[in-house]
Design a protein around this motif. Structure first.
Motif, mmCIF file in Angstrom:
data_model
loop_
_atom_site.group_PDB
_atom_site.id
_atom_site.type_symbol
_atom_site.label_atom_id
_atom_site.label_comp_id
_atom_site.label_asym_id
_atom_site.label_seq_id
_atom_site.Cartn_x
_atom_site.Cartn_y
_atom_site.Cartn_z
ATOM 1 N N LYS A 115 0.785 -1.265 -0.142
ATOM 2 C CA LYS A 115 -0.098 -0.058 -0.031
ATOM 3 C C LYS A 115 1.040 1.233 -0.019
ATOM 4 N N VAL A 116 1.984 1.031 0.532
ATOM 5 C CA VAL A 116 3.076 2.418 0.491
ATOM 6 C C VAL A 116 4.190 2.328 -0.368
ATOM 7 N N ALA A 117 4.148 1.404 -1.460
ATOM 8 C CA ALA A 117 5.237 1.118 -2.159
ATOM 9 C C ALA A 117 5.767 2.339 -3.070
ATOM 10 N N ASP A 118 5.005 3.148 -2.885
ATOM 11 C CA ASP A 118 5.498 4.350 -4.008
ATOM 12 C C ASP A 118 6.286 5.280 -3.396
ATOM 13 N N GLN A 131 7.735 6.699 19.650
ATOM 14 C CA GLN A 131 8.327 6.419 18.359
ATOM 15 C C GLN A 131 7.444 7.281 17.095
ATOM 16 N N PRO A 132 6.310 7.341 17.246
ATOM 17 C CA PRO A 132 5.549 7.769 16.225
ATOM 18 C C PRO A 132 5.866 9.424 16.343
ATOM 19 N N ARG A 133 5.791 10.022 17.388
ATOM 20 C CA ARG A 133 6.107 11.555 17.514
ATOM 21 C C ARG A 133 7.581 11.767 16.987
ATOM 22 N N ILE A 134 8.371 11.051 17.213
ATOM 23 C CA ILE A 134 9.997 11.285 16.891
ATOM 24 C C ILE A 134 9.990 11.311 15.386
ATOM 25 N N ALA A 135 9.173 10.339 14.992
ATOM 26 C CA ALA A 135 9.166 10.100 13.329
ATOM 27 C C ALA A 135 8.784 11.408 12.951
ATOM 28 N N LYS A 136 7.541 11.894 13.158
ATOM 29 C CA LYS A 136 7.118 13.208 12.711
ATOM 30 C C LYS A 136 8.024 14.420 12.750
ATOM 31 N N GLU A 137 8.581 14.243 13.985
ATOM 32 C CA GLU A 137 9.802 15.253 14.190
ATOM 33 C C GLU A 137 10.739 15.560 13.033
ATOM 34 N N ILE A 138 11.134 14.102 12.993
ATOM 35 C CA ILE A 138 12.453 13.932 11.756
ATOM 36 C C ILE A 138 11.860 14.347 10.393
ATOM 37 N N LEU A 139 10.712 14.181 10.193
ATOM 38 C CA LEU A 139 10.120 14.116 8.837
ATOM 39 C C LEU A 139 9.935 15.925 8.578
ATOM 40 N N HIS A 140 9.766 16.574 9.839
ATOM 41 C CA HIS A 140 9.457 18.031 9.835
ATOM 42 C C HIS A 140 10.610 18.705 9.848
ATOM 43 N N TRP A 164 1.271 -3.770 16.983
ATOM 44 C CA TRP A 164 0.861 -3.951 15.649
ATOM 45 C C TRP A 164 0.032 -2.421 15.060
ATOM 46 N N GLU A 165 -0.975 -2.175 15.717
ATOM 47 C CA GLU A 165 -2.191 -1.262 15.336
ATOM 48 C C GLU A 165 -1.588 0.117 15.123
ATOM 49 N N LYS A 166 -0.526 0.399 16.337
ATOM 50 C CA LYS A 166 0.027 1.743 16.253
ATOM 51 C C LYS A 166 0.960 1.551 15.303
ATOM 52 N N THR A 167 1.777 0.415 15.046
ATOM 53 C CA THR A 167 3.002 0.377 14.037
ATOM 54 C C THR A 167 2.204 0.694 12.568
ATOM 55 N N GLU A 168 0.947 0.011 12.258
ATOM 56 C CA GLU A 168 0.536 0.102 10.975
ATOM 57 C C GLU A 168 0.068 1.698 10.704
ATOM 58 N N ARG A 169 -0.520 2.327 11.918
ATOM 59 C CA ARG A 169 -0.858 3.775 11.566
ATOM 60 C C ARG A 169 0.326 4.670 11.629
ATOM 61 N N MET A 170 1.455 4.368 12.300
ATOM 62 C CA MET A 170 2.772 4.999 11.955
ATOM 63 C C MET A 170 2.921 4.868 10.797
ATOM 64 N N ILE A 171 3.208 3.806 10.109
ATOM 65 C CA ILE A 171 3.570 3.584 8.640
ATOM 66 C C ILE A 171 2.901 4.505 7.743
ATOM 67 N N TYR A 172 1.523 4.444 7.728
ATOM 68 C CA TYR A 172 0.740 5.057 6.840
ATOM 69 C C TYR A 172 0.684 6.756 7.055
ATOM 70 N N ASP A 173 0.808 7.135 8.280
ATOM 71 C CA ASP A 173 1.125 8.515 8.478
ATOM 72 C C ASP A 173 2.696 9.053 8.178
ATOM 73 N N ILE A 174 3.538 8.235 8.286
ATOM 74 C CA ILE A 174 4.871 8.472 7.505
ATOM 75 C C ILE A 174 4.625 8.881 6.120
ATOM 76 N N ALA A 175 3.862 7.621 5.398
ATOM 77 C CA ALA A 175 3.714 7.776 3.920
ATOM 78 C C ALA A 175 2.926 9.064 3.781
ATOM 79 N N ASP A 176 2.033 9.481 4.375
ATOM 80 C CA ASP A 176 1.168 10.736 4.175
ATOM 81 C C ASP A 176 2.184 11.803 4.231
#
Length: 342
Positions: free
Chosen positions: A75-78, A275-284, A328-340
């Motif tokens: 789903k995020v291969a692009d 981890q999800p918060r840290i990922a968003k800061e790095i992307l910012h 898993w549920e938080k992980t899946e959401r984290m991956i989709y958030d990163i892709a967005d």
């Protein structure tokens, strides 16, 4: 010597003949290698996620976790290239505790290195054949890399090993990316020296042979935070930290300057759900700075089926028996958030 010689172990050639990689598996790994390496060479705009349990403790739950990652990858291969972590040997700061599947294929049984070697090869083979993922593992013991050299697409050298000469020289002879973590004390110069050594050619002894490496242009940095001398954790993923690392690479003039940021360990103060918060800061930070954007190639995330951790022998299927992981549920959401956000 104060050693009990229990039994002689088979060499890597024998084990590979016992558990061979299929022709299709080799083709799949080659395609994965190309996709991962294109990111680290800045030939692809995709983002790496090196993601999975702190330690691979049992085959069934690890393979279930990876099968779920495969569905998300499609789903995020692009935008994203997922590299599952199958970490089969664990460094222990004091030497005590569960040392991983290599030592104990059954975490509740006595160490059994022969069955451990077979178990880790079989697990990596099954992951490749059943999910199409060639995975990441930690090179805790350089001499053991040869048991998995044909199935891995990524290797990490840990914070306790990064100063070791044998790790650096072995990394220089690999043809896959090797991520060098900053040491536990945080000295980034140590990490940069390790990357420099790994990118150069060396002659050394490996598995009983005099060998010469060509140098590994895909050796790169992993930022994992550090520990003060007082024992407190401190992060190194903030904007200013990443700018500083960019300047270190600029000065070092290394091939393929690249950084993976570990969102757990000292960067999260071992609070896995940060981890999800840290990922968003790095992307910012990547959006704010072209320099940071040019070197950050991905994230390393500790995740499993169930939030948190448990003691070895615990009965929660898919929960870490070493460091706590994101469920898993938080992980899946984290991956989709990163892709967005990419």
């Amino acid at each position: 010597m104060n050693l009990e010689f229990k039994r002689e172990l088979p060499n890597a050639r024998v084990v590979k003949e016992m558990y061979p990689l299929s022709e299709q598996g080799a083709k799949t790994k080659a395609a994965n290698d190309a996709a991962i390496q294109a990111v680290l060479k800045s030939e692809s705009d995709k983002f790496l996620l090196i993601i999975g349990p702190c330690s691979a403790d049992r085959e069934d739950s690890v393979l279930e976790y990876i099968s779920r990652l495969r569905e998300v990858q499609e789903k995020v291969a692009d935008k994203i290239v997922i590299v599952p972590r199958i970490y089969t040997n664990k460094p222990r700061t004091t030497g005590d505790g569960y040392k991983g599947m290599l030592h104990q294929p059954n975490p509740e049984a006595a160490p059994d290195m022969l069955n451990g070697i077979i178990s880790i090869r079989r697990l990596h083979l099954r992951a490749l054949e059943e999910s199409g993922f060639s995975c990441a593992d930690e090179m805790l013991y350089p001499e053991n890399h040869s048991f998995l050299s044909d199935v891995l697409s990524y290797v990490a050298v840990g914070a306790r090993s990064v100063e070791n000469q044998t790790h650096r020289l072995t990394a220089s002879g690999l043809d896959i990316p090797v991520g060098m973590k900053n040491p536990t004390g945080g000295m980034l110069s140590v990490m940069m020296n390790s990357i420099t050594a790994a990118q150069h050619s060396h002659t050394f002894v490996y598995t009983g042979w005099e060998v010469k490496s060509k140098g590994n242009p895909l050796a790169h940095a992993i930022l994992r935070g550090y520990t003060h001398k007082q024992g407190n954790h401190a992060p190194n993923y903030h904007y200013e930290d990443l700018q500083f690392v960019y300047r270190l690479f600029e000065k070092a003039e290394l091939a393929n300057p690249a950084v993976i940021v570990d969102t757990n360990h000292a960067n999260s103060n071992k609070k896995f759900d940060e981890q999800p918060r840290i990922a968003k800061e790095i992307l910012h930070s990547m959006r704010l700075s072209p320099e940071i954007n040019s070197i950050i190639k991905g994230l390393m995330i500790e995740s499993y089926l169930v939030d948190g951790n448990q003691a070895p022998g615990g009965n929660v299927y898919g929960q870490s028996i070493t460091d706590p992981c994101l469920g898993w549920e938080k992980t899946e959401r984290m991956i989709y958030d990163i892709a967005d956000l990419l």
